[in-house]
Motif scaffolding. Structure first.
Motif: not given
Length: 202
Positions: A52-59, A134-139, A149-163
């Motif tokens: 959130k401090a970095n402007g959201g998971t899209a970043n 998990l977050t690299n499209p070439t992997s 996708h990064e439009d909603a926290g529940l669907h965030s690839r960033e958060y799911w990869a972390q978990l």
């Protein structure tokens, strides 16, 4: 000659000891899991705050700096993983030390935290590559589903990869910390204390 009644037979002491150890190990694993679950919450909270401090998971894929001599970069998502690990590692250590592996024979705090941090760091290092994959499209294990996708926290690839990465690395953490940090280190400390006491008594 009468035959012994199986229902009244006494199990060998070794069997009882083995059973008790198994129950104790299971209890410790459950406690470790509960602590780990709380640690997951801490880790994910760090991830949310930092993103959130970095402007959201899209970043999350923002490049922080290039790795010299390679075509690779260190991205913000890696920083989130490292900071989340460090905060959660300290949280987990204190709870595991005082609850999961509570013992009267505890070694000094730093003597136990050092190995715990080292074990966690190895797992975190492996986890870092897993999260990047998990977050690299070439992997080949990229979370490619349209559900992520990064439009909603529940669907965030960033958060799911972390978990997912946390869950994958947790069992290794438990096993190594049980056998080394909270057993070997404490046994070694106890042996030193007993040696000092024997020296004083001599």
């Amino acid at each position: 000659m009468s035959t012994p009644d199986p229902s009244t037979a006494v199990s060998p002491p070794l069997a009882l000891t083995t059973g008790a150890r198994a129950v104790r190990a299971l209890r410790q694993f459950v406690k470790f899991g509960l602590v780990g679950g709380a640690g997951v919450g801490v880790n994910m909270a760090v991830a949310v705050v930092m993103n959130k401090a970095n402007g959201g998971t899209a970043n999350a894929q923002d490049v922080l700096f290039a790795i010299p001599g390679t075509d690779f970069n260190v991205r913000f998502t890696s920083l989130v993983w490292i900071v989340g690990f460090l905060v959660a590692n300290l949280f987990n250590f204190q709870l595991n030390r005082s609850w999961t592996f509570r013992s009267a024979n505890r070694a000094p705090w730093l003597q136990e935290f050092g190995p715990f941090l080292l074990v966690g760091s190895v797992a975190a290092f492996v986890g870092l590559f897993l999260k990047v994959a998990l977050t690299n499209p070439t992997s080949p294990i990229y979370l490619a589903s349209d559900w992520f996708h990064e439009d909603a926290g529940l669907h965030s690839r960033e958060y799911w990869a972390q978990l997912i990465t946390i869950v994958v690395t947790m069992p290794v953490n438990f096993l190594v910390n049980k056998l080394w940090t909270f057993r070997h280190v404490r046994n070694r400390h106890l042996a030193r204390v007993e040696e000092i006491e024997r020296t004083k008594a001599a």
